[in-house]
Every structure is written in structure tokens, then in C-alpha cells.
Design a protein around this motif. Structure first.
Motif, PDB file in Angstrom:
ATOM      1  N   ALA A 125      37.965  23.924   3.332  1.00  0.00           N
ATOM      2  CA  ALA A 125      39.071  24.384   2.224  1.00  0.00           C
ATOM      3  C   ALA A 125      38.919  25.349   1.112  1.00  0.00           C
ATOM      4  O   ALA A 125      39.367  26.382   0.896  1.00  0.00           O
ATOM      5  CB  ALA A 125      39.919  23.140   2.148  1.00  0.00           C
ATOM      6  N   ARG A 126      37.678  24.826   0.571  1.00  0.00           N
ATOM      7  CA  ARG A 126      37.204  25.449  -0.690  1.00  0.00           C
ATOM      8  C   ARG A 126      36.739  26.825  -0.521  1.00  0.00           C
ATOM      9  O   ARG A 126      36.830  27.914  -0.964  1.00  0.00           O
ATOM     10  CB  ARG A 126      36.369  24.566  -1.531  1.00  0.00           C
ATOM     11  N   LEU A 127      35.993  26.867   0.806  1.00  0.00           N
ATOM     12  CA  LEU A 127      35.609  28.441   1.203  1.00  0.00           C
ATOM     13  C   LEU A 127      36.696  29.243   1.724  1.00  0.00           C
ATOM     14  O   LEU A 127      36.358  30.285   1.247  1.00  0.00           O
ATOM     15  CB  LEU A 127      34.614  28.039   2.443  1.00  0.00           C
ATOM     16  N   ALA A 128      37.762  28.598   2.344  1.00  0.00           N
ATOM     17  CA  ALA A 128      38.846  29.450   2.999  1.00  0.00           C
ATOM     18  C   ALA A 128      39.512  30.013   1.683  1.00  0.00           C
ATOM     19  O   ALA A 128      40.213  31.090   1.673  1.00  0.00           O
ATOM     20  CB  ALA A 128      39.660  28.528   3.472  1.00  0.00           C
ATOM     21  N   ALA A 129      39.401  29.512   0.285  1.00  0.00           N
ATOM     22  CA  ALA A 129      39.972  29.990  -0.610  1.00  0.00           C
ATOM     23  C   ALA A 129      39.428  31.288  -1.290  1.00  0.00           C
ATOM     24  O   ALA A 129      39.819  32.000  -2.239  1.00  0.00           O
ATOM     25  CB  ALA A 129      40.119  28.846  -1.829  1.00  0.00           C
ATOM     26  N   ARG A 130      38.291  31.516  -0.797  1.00  0.00           N
ATOM     27  CA  ARG A 130      37.431  32.444  -1.332  1.00  0.00           C
ATOM     28  C   ARG A 130      37.109  33.646  -0.474  1.00  0.00           C
ATOM     29  O   ARG A 130      36.855  34.757  -0.683  1.00  0.00           O
ATOM     30  CB  ARG A 130      35.999  31.974  -1.680  1.00  0.00           C
ATOM     31  N   VAL A 131      36.814  33.359   0.849  1.00  0.00           N
ATOM     32  CA  VAL A 131      36.431  34.190   2.121  1.00  0.00           C
ATOM     33  C   VAL A 131      37.117  33.963   3.317  1.00  0.00           C
ATOM     34  O   VAL A 131      37.731  32.723   3.469  1.00  0.00           O
ATOM     35  CB  VAL A 131      34.958  34.212   2.339  1.00  0.00           C
ATOM     36  N   ASP A 132      37.656  34.731   4.048  1.00  0.00           N
ATOM     37  CA  ASP A 132      38.107  34.619   5.453  1.00  0.00           C
ATOM     38  C   ASP A 132      37.073  34.476   6.374  1.00  0.00           C
ATOM     39  O   ASP A 132      36.033  35.109   6.590  1.00  0.00           O
ATOM     40  CB  ASP A 132      39.027  35.854   5.945  1.00  0.00           C
TER      41      ASP A 132
END
Length: 307
Positions: free
Chosen positions: A251-258
């Protein structure tokens, strides 16, 4: 089988002290051995520095890669990394023929040791997921053509098939049929079509330092640094976390990159690659051997809907 191959470069605290005094006398201080890894051994130098010494000849090229590229990478990474502050020269006259590095002493305990001592995992700390997601996102940018090649990391999964198949058939892996199903699906996922990006290459919890509250303190050991498919580093979702922490990390990665579904499928495949390698080559009772078994168990539980 132990946690590391036999050393072919002799390194001890006395040698390190002589090297520092000879080449960097202004940094002379007490030298204490801290830990030994697969390719390198680490010594603490005084209170604020550490000395990173190859213990195998094969690691010399990897250390040179760190010396060349870490200063550039560190400038934009959100987490401390062991940037070489001084470069040590080979010193045949002192009995050591490899380059070596003086780096900052980075406080913290490995996430692997943290989990063992706390009787828990990084799942218990969203802070670990937050810091690691920030690091992975910052790392995965297009790399220059001169980035160091690595035949084992960042490559298409099909390149690793020749290693994984025998391990799946060896009888040493539990739930091999389930793992094979995951592996086949990973192989079928579309390959990385973007430009080669920077890849740490060995993003397991033994190379993550955490604070007492689980916050990520540093990322270490860039010996496998290369460029290619970011799915290699995304495998840390299974290497480092159980279900709760993995969900927080994603979830936290998805907030930064696709990250598309195919990349996550390949990342899961990389978890099988790395977990199977650890189980197949290391003592099951060693910390990294246990990690390998845990990683494969997490992949199986997820596949069976049991996590």
C-alpha cells in the motif's frame, strides 16, 4: 552447510588496524570485529566508522561497484546507506591484496536479528513498511548504461529457470507442487518493458537495519547492485514481511509508484528464486536458511489463501 562460503582472503582486526594506520592515519582508532557475511567482513573503527573488507576474492569486483556507485545513489535515497568515506588500497606488503572501504557506522540491528530477539516480525511495525517502500521507490529509477551487470539479479525470470527447476525437484523444498504453480505463473507474466532501473539485488531482512521501534534505520550490502527489472527488489514483500506487513508495504509503495500486476507476479517469482536458493544451499538451522524456509512458506500460504 553454513551461512557463508570459505574465505580465501585472511582478514583480522590486527591487519585492519595496520591498513588504517598505513593509509589513513588520521582515522586511526580501536578496531573491533563486528560481523562476517557471505563475501565481506565488517570491523568497527572507533565509535563512528566501520571498515568493510572482502573475505573472498570474488567479492572484490562487488566492492568496487559499491565504491563507484554508492556516492551517487546515496544523494537521492531517503534511508542511510554505507557510502564509502575513504577508499583503501590493496597492500601486498601487509598481506592483503584487495581494495577495502571505510564507511560510516550505521546504528541499528538487522531486521533478521530483530525478529529473532523480539519473537516477532516486521509485521508488527508499519514503520518498517513505510521506510522500505520509500527506499524501493527511490531506488527504482532508470540506471545509466554503465551500471554494473549481474547475471543473477535484475534479469528476466526465464534466466533463473535453470536454477529453480532442479531445486523444486530436489525434495528439499516443502510444498514444491504449490511453489511450482507459483513459479509457472511468474514465468508467464509479461517481462519488464521499461528501461533498466537500479536494483539493490539482495533486499532481505539481513541487509536492513532497524531501530528499536522497528523503523528502518539503514539499508546495507550493495554488493549485488545492478540494473534491470525492479521485480527483483519487490520480492522483499515476501522476504521481509508476513501478511500484515506485506499489505502495508504494498500500500505504501502504491502511494509512490505504479506497479502493475505482472511486476508483482514476477516479484513473487523472485521470492521463490531467493527462498529456494537459501534453503537449498544453507544449513536449515542457520538464520538465512530459516529465512529461506519462511519465505517459501509465506508464498505457499498466500497461494493457498491461508495467510
Amino acid at each position: 552447510m553454513g551461512d557463508a562460503p570459505e574465505a580465501d582472503l585472511h582478514v583480522d582486526a590486527e591487519l585492519v588496524a595496520r591498513l588504517v594506520l598505513s593509509q589513513h592515519p588520521d582515522l586511526d582508532g580501536e578496531v573491533r570485529r563486528v560481523d562476517s557475511g557471505w563475501d565481506n567482513v565488517m570491523f568497527r573503527l572507533g565509535d563512528d566508522l566501520a571498515v568493510r573488507m572482502p573475505r573472498r576474492s570474488i567479492a572484490v569486483r562487488l566492492l568496487r561497484n559499491e565504491q563507484r556507485w554508492l556516492p551517487e545513489l546515496a544523494a537521492r535515497l531517503p534511508i542511510p546507506v554505507p557510502v564509502p568515506l575513504r577508499i583503501g588500497r590493496p597492500a601486498p606488503e601487509l598481506g592483503y591484496e584487495s581494495p577495502w572501504s571505510i564507511v560510516p557506522w550505521l546504528p541499528g540491528v538487522s531486521a533478521l536479528a530483530y525478529a529473532s530477539s523480539a519473537g516477532s516480525t516486521a509485521d508488527d511495525s508499519d514503520a518498517t513498511a513505510e521506510g522500505l517502500a520509500a527506499f524501493v521507490a527511490a531506488m527504482a529509477v532508470p540506471a545509466p548504461a554503465e551500471a554494473p551487470p549481474n547475471p543473477y539479479r535484475g534479469v528476466p525470470l526465464t534466466v533463473r529457470d535453470r536454477d529453480v527447476r532442479p531445486r523444486l525437484a530436489s525434495g528439499r523444498l516443502r510444498d514444491a507442487a504449490v511453489l511450482e504453480r507459483v513459479w509457472e505463473r511468474s514465468l508467464a507474466a509479461s517481462e519488464w518493458a521499461g528501461p533498466p532501473v537500479w536494483v539493490h539485488g539482495d533486499l532481505h531482512p539481513g541487509n536492513l537495519l532497524v531501530h528499536a521501534d522497528g523503523r528502518l534505520a539503514a539499508v546495507i550490502d550493495f554488493g549485488d547492485l545492478t540494473s534491470g527489472d525492479p521485480a527483483t527488489d519487490l520480492a522483499t514483500a515476501w522476504l521481509t514481511f508476513g501478511p500484515r506487513g506485506r499489505g502495508a508495504f504494498i500500500a505504501r509503495l502504491a502511494a509512490r509508484v505504479d506497479v502493475d500486476d505482472a511486476t508483482w507476479e514476477r516479484a513473487r517469482g523472485w521470492a521463490v528464486v531467493l527462498g529456494a536458493m537459501l534453503v537449498d544451499t544453507l544449513d536449515a538451522a542457520s538464520p538465512l536458511g530459516r529465512l529461506g524456509a519462511d519465505v517459501l512458506a509465506r508464498v505457499v500460504a498466500e497461494e493457498l489463501g491461508e495467510d
